[in-house]
Write a protein that holds these residues in place. Structure first.
Motif, PDB file in Angstrom:
ATOM      1  N   THR A  60       0.830  -1.209   0.000  1.00  0.00           N
ATOM      2  CA  THR A  60       0.000   0.000   0.000  1.00  0.00           C
ATOM      3  C   THR A  60       0.865   1.261   0.000  1.00  0.00           C
ATOM      4  O   THR A  60       0.612   2.197  -0.761  1.00  0.00           O
ATOM      5  CB  THR A  60      -0.921   0.004   1.233  1.00  0.00           C
ATOM      6  N   VAL A  61       1.888   1.274   0.857  1.00  0.00           N
ATOM      7  CA  VAL A  61       2.784   2.438   0.894  1.00  0.00           C
ATOM      8  C   VAL A  61       3.393   2.642  -0.495  1.00  0.00           C
ATOM      9  O   VAL A  61       3.470   3.770  -1.002  1.00  0.00           O
ATOM     10  CB  VAL A  61       3.896   2.226   1.953  1.00  0.00           C
ATOM     11  N   ALA A  62       3.799   1.533  -1.116  1.00  0.00           N
ATOM     12  CA  ALA A  62       4.445   1.635  -2.422  1.00  0.00           C
ATOM     13  C   ALA A  62       3.478   2.117  -3.493  1.00  0.00           C
ATOM     14  O   ALA A  62       3.875   2.848  -4.396  1.00  0.00           O
ATOM     15  CB  ALA A  62       5.037   0.286  -2.812  1.00  0.00           C
ATOM     16  N   ILE A  63       2.202   1.728  -3.374  1.00  0.00           N
ATOM     17  CA  ILE A  63       1.234   2.189  -4.374  1.00  0.00           C
ATOM     18  C   ILE A  63       1.069   3.710  -4.273  1.00  0.00           C
ATOM     19  O   ILE A  63       1.017   4.411  -5.281  1.00  0.00           O
ATOM     20  CB  ILE A  63      -0.117   1.462  -4.202  1.00  0.00           C
ATOM     21  N   ILE A  64       1.061   4.216  -3.015  1.00  0.00           N
ATOM     22  CA  ILE A  64       0.993   5.676  -2.851  1.00  0.00           C
ATOM     23  C   ILE A  64       2.240   6.320  -3.476  1.00  0.00           C
ATOM     24  O   ILE A  64       2.157   7.309  -4.201  1.00  0.00           O
ATOM     25  CB  ILE A  64       0.873   6.037  -1.353  1.00  0.00           C
ATOM     26  N   GLY A  65       3.390   5.703  -3.230  1.00  0.00           N
ATOM     27  CA  GLY A  65       4.624   6.205  -3.829  1.00  0.00           C
ATOM     28  C   GLY A  65       4.549   6.191  -5.348  1.00  0.00           C
ATOM     29  O   GLY A  65       4.982   7.136  -6.017  1.00  0.00           O
ATOM     30  N   PHE A  66       3.973   5.139  -5.873  1.00  0.00           N
ATOM     31  CA  PHE A  66       3.824   5.009  -7.320  1.00  0.00           C
ATOM     32  C   PHE A  66       3.012   6.177  -7.874  1.00  0.00           C
ATOM     33  O   PHE A  66       3.393   6.812  -8.853  1.00  0.00           O
ATOM     34  CB  PHE A  66       3.119   3.680  -7.622  1.00  0.00           C
ATOM     35  N   ILE A  67       1.884   6.464  -7.196  1.00  0.00           N
ATOM     36  CA  ILE A  67       1.006   7.536  -7.676  1.00  0.00           C
ATOM     37  C   ILE A  67       1.760   8.865  -7.700  1.00  0.00           C
ATOM     38  O   ILE A  67       1.644   9.653  -8.629  1.00  0.00           O
ATOM     39  CB  ILE A  67      -0.254   7.631  -6.780  1.00  0.00           C
ATOM     40  N   LEU A  68       2.586   9.095  -6.654  1.00  0.00           N
ATOM     41  CA  LEU A  68       3.302  10.366  -6.577  1.00  0.00           C
ATOM     42  C   LEU A  68       4.448  10.457  -7.580  1.00  0.00           C
ATOM     43  O   LEU A  68       4.724  11.522  -8.120  1.00  0.00           O
ATOM     44  CB  LEU A  68       3.867  10.563  -5.160  1.00  0.00           C
ATOM     45  N   LEU A  69       5.132   9.344  -7.821  1.00  0.00           N
ATOM     46  CA  LEU A  69       6.401   9.401  -8.546  1.00  0.00           C
ATOM     47  C   LEU A  69       6.303   9.086 -10.034  1.00  0.00           C
ATOM     48  O   LEU A  69       7.086   9.595 -10.830  1.00  0.00           O
ATOM     49  CB  LEU A  69       7.367   8.410  -7.878  1.00  0.00           C
ATOM     50  N   ALA A  70       5.328   8.238 -10.414  1.00  0.00           N
ATOM     51  CA  ALA A  70       5.344   7.702 -11.774  1.00  0.00           C
ATOM     52  C   ALA A  70       5.208   8.782 -12.841  1.00  0.00           C
ATOM     53  O   ALA A  70       6.009   8.859 -13.769  1.00  0.00           O
ATOM     54  CB  ALA A  70       4.244   6.656 -11.930  1.00  0.00           C
ATOM     55  N   LYS A  71       4.215   9.650 -12.676  1.00  0.00           N
ATOM     56  CA  LYS A  71       3.960  10.655 -13.715  1.00  0.00           C
ATOM     57  C   LYS A  71       5.156  11.594 -13.908  1.00  0.00           C
ATOM     58  O   LYS A  71       5.614  11.797 -15.028  1.00  0.00           O
ATOM     59  CB  LYS A  71       2.677  11.425 -13.357  1.00  0.00           C
ATOM     60  N   PRO A  72       5.698  12.194 -12.814  1.00  0.00           N
ATOM     61  CA  PRO A  72       6.867  13.061 -13.000  1.00  0.00           C
ATOM     62  C   PRO A  72       8.040  12.335 -13.667  1.00  0.00           C
ATOM     63  O   PRO A  72       8.710  12.902 -14.524  1.00  0.00           O
ATOM     64  CB  PRO A  72       7.255  13.480 -11.576  1.00  0.00           C
ATOM     65  N   LEU A  73       8.240  11.080 -13.296  1.00  0.00           N
ATOM     66  CA  LEU A  73       9.354  10.341 -13.873  1.00  0.00           C
ATOM     67  C   LEU A  73       9.132  10.096 -15.364  1.00  0.00           C
ATOM     68  O   LEU A  73      10.066  10.174 -16.161  1.00  0.00           O
ATOM     69  CB  LEU A  73       9.517   9.009 -13.137  1.00  0.00           C
ATOM     70  N   ALA A  74       7.872   9.818 -15.718  1.00  0.00           N
ATOM     71  CA  ALA A  74       7.563   9.601 -17.134  1.00  0.00           C
ATOM     72  C   ALA A  74       7.813  10.878 -17.923  1.00  0.00           C
ATOM     73  O   ALA A  74       8.375  10.849 -19.016  1.00  0.00           O
ATOM     74  CB  ALA A  74       6.128   9.133 -17.307  1.00  0.00           C
ATOM     75  N   SER A  75       7.423  12.041 -17.335  1.00  0.00           N
ATOM     76  CA  SER A  75       7.646  13.308 -18.040  1.00  0.00           C
ATOM     77  C   SER A  75       9.141  13.550 -18.200  1.00  0.00           C
ATOM     78  O   SER A  75       9.606  14.009 -19.247  1.00  0.00           O
ATOM     79  CB  SER A  75       7.044  14.484 -17.266  1.00  0.00           C
ATOM     80  N   PHE A  76       9.909  13.212 -17.160  1.00  0.00           N
ATOM     81  CA  PHE A  76      11.357  13.383 -17.232  1.00  0.00           C
ATOM     82  C   PHE A  76      11.941  12.493 -18.330  1.00  0.00           C
ATOM     83  O   PHE A  76      12.804  12.908 -19.102  1.00  0.00           O
ATOM     84  CB  PHE A  76      11.970  13.039 -15.873  1.00  0.00           C
ATOM     85  N   ALA A  77      11.422  11.253 -18.408  1.00  0.00           N
ATOM     86  CA  ALA A  77      11.974  10.295 -19.368  1.00  0.00           C
ATOM     87  C   ALA A  77      11.696  10.711 -20.807  1.00  0.00           C
ATOM     88  O   ALA A  77      12.340  10.233 -21.736  1.00  0.00           O
ATOM     89  CB  ALA A  77      11.413   8.905 -19.106  1.00  0.00           C
ATOM     90  N   LEU A  78      10.720  11.640 -20.997  1.00  0.00           N
ATOM     91  CA  LEU A  78      10.444  12.111 -22.352  1.00  0.00           C
ATOM     92  C   LEU A  78      11.642  12.863 -22.941  1.00  0.00           C
ATOM     93  O   LEU A  78      11.768  13.007 -24.140  1.00  0.00           O
ATOM     94  CB  LEU A  78       9.210  13.025 -22.355  1.00  0.00           C
ATOM     95  N   ASN A  79      12.535  13.369 -22.054  1.00  0.00           N
ATOM     96  CA  ASN A  79      13.725  14.076 -22.541  1.00  0.00           C
ATOM     97  C   ASN A  79      14.805  13.142 -23.053  1.00  0.00           C
ATOM     98  O   ASN A  79      15.825  13.595 -23.541  1.00  0.00           O
ATOM     99  CB  ASN A  79      14.356  14.907 -21.405  1.00  0.00           C
ATOM    100  N   PHE A  80      14.596  11.828 -22.881  1.00  0.00           N
ATOM    101  CA  PHE A  80      15.662  10.898 -23.224  1.00  0.00           C
ATOM    102  C   PHE A  80      15.768  10.698 -24.733  1.00  0.00           C
ATOM    103  O   PHE A  80      14.793  10.404 -25.407  1.00  0.00           O
ATOM    104  CB  PHE A  80      15.412   9.531 -22.564  1.00  0.00           C
ATOM    105  N   GLY A  81      16.989  10.877 -25.259  1.00  0.00           N
ATOM    106  CA  GLY A  81      17.259  10.547 -26.653  1.00  0.00           C
ATOM    107  C   GLY A  81      17.958   9.197 -26.714  1.00  0.00           C
ATOM    108  O   GLY A  81      18.121   8.544 -25.679  1.00  0.00           O
ATOM    109  N   PRO A  82      18.395   8.775 -27.917  1.00  0.00           N
ATOM    110  CA  PRO A  82      19.059   7.474 -28.041  1.00  0.00           C
ATOM    111  C   PRO A  82      20.272   7.310 -27.115  1.00  0.00           C
ATOM    112  O   PRO A  82      20.449   6.251 -26.512  1.00  0.00           O
ATOM    113  CB  PRO A  82      19.491   7.438 -29.511  1.00  0.00           C
ATOM    114  N   ALA A  83      21.096   8.356 -27.005  1.00  0.00           N
ATOM    115  CA  ALA A  83      22.299   8.230 -26.177  1.00  0.00           C
ATOM    116  C   ALA A  83      21.915   7.975 -24.720  1.00  0.00           C
ATOM    117  O   ALA A  83      22.487   7.117 -24.036  1.00  0.00           O
ATOM    118  CB  ALA A  83      23.145   9.488 -26.283  1.00  0.00           C
TER     119      ALA A  83
END
Lengths: 147, 496
Positions: free
Chosen positions: B123-146
């Motif tokens: 349960t604690v981890a699911i709350i963490g997931f909700i908080l962290l997943a979206k920002p991390l996904a937005s950050f990962a959008l900056n990733f290029g091939p390198a």
């Protein structure tokens, strides 16, 4: 010295892989060596770590090597050989006589090998019921086509 | 934030659909059964049950596989506690105090606290997931091939250095996996590579066959070899209720270790094994009675059980936000998702938000359900599975064949399956870690494409390594992860 076989094997795989890589057809589009770069990198990593592994094992060459001993103790050789034979039979029957019957034969055989001959009624019953349930759930409920 | 709330509610609605609820129940139950078998862990459970997901829509498939995953984690605790036989790395720490508790006649209480700790961790981890997943996904959008190439390099090196056993063997295992991924027609140029003119090889070796071969056939064969040595478990589960005192001893370790386990799960490569071990040792260090650890201390069971479950939820973050599996089990799930046509990665949150939020909600429902199974009917399950291994291992073998056949409807794959099964057995016997190979087979092709794209943009490998602050950070993390075992060894030497 038996412990040196594995590192030598991986070293061999690495070297053969590198040789095969250097023999690859060159690409006609883009960089002709494009398809080679990554395999060369992997081959080099494999060779490098196989050499380190060899050195590690060489240092312990006089110690006993018993990791594979279980393969030859107790019922293990019998279990391995009969399972492989059953798998081979299963594979050759699978498309010929269909999933249901071949699976019943395979599972009955395997249960006799693993579970022993004594509970034979149980073995056969389990094999028939399990094969039927899996056939029904995959081909009827989940629409996966089985022969 | 409003969008997130809306997606969350949509996900909850989808998760509560009768069909998805049913998949959670089935997955959780089947996962528990496979996980309960001595020697089999979550990766095997997911690998063997992959065929059930064929023909399902990807969201339900993901829900089902996640349920199998944590079902197997719950089930695995049982074989750790009752038999002292962990199914995989993340269940090892549960044997340290779980088995001594069972020997003292407290098996029921051990199972109860393990279920409660897992629920809280999850349960604690699911709350963490909700908080962290979206920002991390937005950050990962900056990733290029390198950046992607280096992220994969880091993930592989982390999984090698953190997996059990020897690092050199880990790198060999990884190289063999990458080597397998290069078989087939090169995607960029159409050149045939290592196909030896065998038509079946031109499409490459199907990684699902490798996965099912090594995790299902290999693990089952390995366990069959030692089948006569499996101890018959005692059926006495004993009292299941835990006392107030036991709860007081466990509650803080559980609450402390859940977020830590979650964060470790988020790191690619780390996963449940590291989380559980770390929780165990830190709880022992902060405990007022460290001498009780290893002799049946309830907090010594509660801590790793909460953190490994939290880590398993956490490991879905790199999987879903970046398409990078952090462990053997998530690698298997990634393999199955790709086959179903769902490509996890940052765009998943833009294109299929309902998939992600359905998963989150179903994880919560599944955890609740598993606690109920594991506390209320555990005694019954123990009885049903009285002499399970000798009957269940052969059945699992049959499932592995069904799964493989349905991948390509070709008998040739049966031979490949058996070859990889035997490779799996040899790897287990010779102590080669398996996860690096599996991970490498799955991400290998992606890694090569990103490598070549980045070489084209940056001319040579050195420019790729220093292409951006992200690549430099990942490079440093890779070097640290490789040096990590040496640093730990050095510290231990100094202590001694």
């Amino acid at each position: 010295m038996a412990r040196l076989i594995t590192p030598v094997f991986f070293l061999g795989v690495g070297i053969v892989y590198l040789i095969l890589t250097s023999d690859l057809t060159r690409s006609r589009v883009g960089d002709p060596n494009g398809p080679l770069y990554f395999p060369l990198l992997i081959g080099a990593v494999l060779v490098l770590f196989s050499i380190i592994y060899f050195v590690q094992e060489w240092r312990q060459r006089d110690e006993k090597f018993e990791e594979l001993k279980v393969l030859f103790t107790g019922r293990a050789p019998f279990l391995i050989v009969s399972t492989l034979v059953l798998i081979f039979v299963y594979t050759s029957l699978f498309e010929r006589i269909g999933f249901l019957i071949s699976t019943i034969i395979f599972l009955t055989g395997l249960l006799f090998v693993v579970n022993g001959r004594k509970p034979w009624i149980k073995n056969i019953l389990i094999a028939v019921i399990f094969s039927f349930i899996s056939w029904y759930s995959f081909s009827e409920l989940l629409n996966v086509s089985l022969p | 934030m409003g969008v997130v709330v809306q997606s969350f509610i949509e996900g909850l609605t989808t998760a509560l659909q009768p069909m998805n609820l049913l998949w959670v129940l089935i997955g959780g139950f089947l996962g528990t059964v496979v996980g309960m078998l001595p020697g089999l862990g979550p990766a095997t459970a997911v690998a063997v049950l992959i065929p059930i997901t064929f023909g399902m829509d990807p969201t339900s498939a993901l829900v089902l596989m996640a349920a199998i995953y944590y079902g197997a984690m719950y089930g695995g605790s049982r074989s750790s506690i009752l038999l002292n036989t962990p199914g995989d790395g993340s269940a090892i720490a549960a044997t340290f105090d779980g088995y001594p508790m069972a020997q003292k006649g407290q098996a029921g209480q051990a199972l109860t606290i393990s279920a409660i700790a897992s629920l809280i961790g999850g349960t604690v981890a699911i709350i963490g997931f909700i908080l962290l997943a979206k920002p991390l996904a937005s950050f990962a959008l900056n990733f290029g091939p390198a950046e992607y190439f280096l992220l994969l390099v880091f993930t592989l090196s982390a999984i090698v250095s953190l997996s059990r056993g020897n690092m050199v063997k880990g790198f060999i295992s990884m190289s063999v996996g990458l080597l397998l991924s290069t078989v087939g027609i090169d995607l960029q140029t159409g050149v045939h590579r290592f196909t030896f003119d065998i038509p079946q090889l031109s499409e490459g070796i199907d990684f699902l066959v490798v996965i099912i071969g090594i995790y299902a056939v290999g693990e089952v064969l390995y366990n069959l070899i030692g089948i006569d040595q499996i101890k018959k478990e005692k059926n006495k589960v004993g009292k299941k209720g835990i006392s107030r005192e036991q709860w007081n001893q466990s509650k803080w370790p559980i609450l402390r270790q859940s977020p830590i386990g979650f964060l470790i799960g988020v790191l690619p490569g780390a996963g449940g094994s590291i989380a559980a071990m770390l929780s165990y040792t830190t709880e022992q260090q902060v405990s007022k009675h460290p001498e009780k650890f290893g002799k049946g201390a309830i907090e010594g069971l509660a801590a790793p059980e909460s953190s490994n479950n939290a880590a398993s939820v956490g490991s879905f973050i790199p999987l879903l936000t970046m398409g990078i599996p952090g462990s053997g089990t998530t690698a298997v799930i990634l393999g199955a998702l790709i086959m179903l046509g769902l490509q996890p990665g940052p765009l998943l949150f833009e294109n299929n938000p309902e998939t992600v939020w359905t998963l989150v909600n179903s994880m919560f429902i599944g955890n609740l359900f598993l606690v109920i199974i594991n506390i209320l009917i555990i005694g019954l399950l123990v009885k049903i599975l009285d002499t399970p291994p000798k009957i269940l291992y052969p059945m699992i073998l049959v499932l592995a064949f069904i799964g493989t056949y349905t991948l390509s409807y070709s008998i040739i794959d049966f031979y490949i399956l058996v070859i990889f099964g035997l490779i799996g057995v040899m790897m287990k016997l010779l102590n080669f870690p398996i996860a690096p190979l599996i991970l490498a087979v799955i991400v290998g092709s992606d890694m090569e494409q990103n490598f070549r794209k980045s070489i084209v943009s940056y001319d040579n490998i050195f420019n790729v390594l220093f292409a951006s602050p992200i690549t430099i950070t990942l490079l440093i993390m890779t070097i640290l992860s490789i040096c990590y075992p040496f640093i730990v060894g050095w510290i231990q030497k100094r202590k001694a």
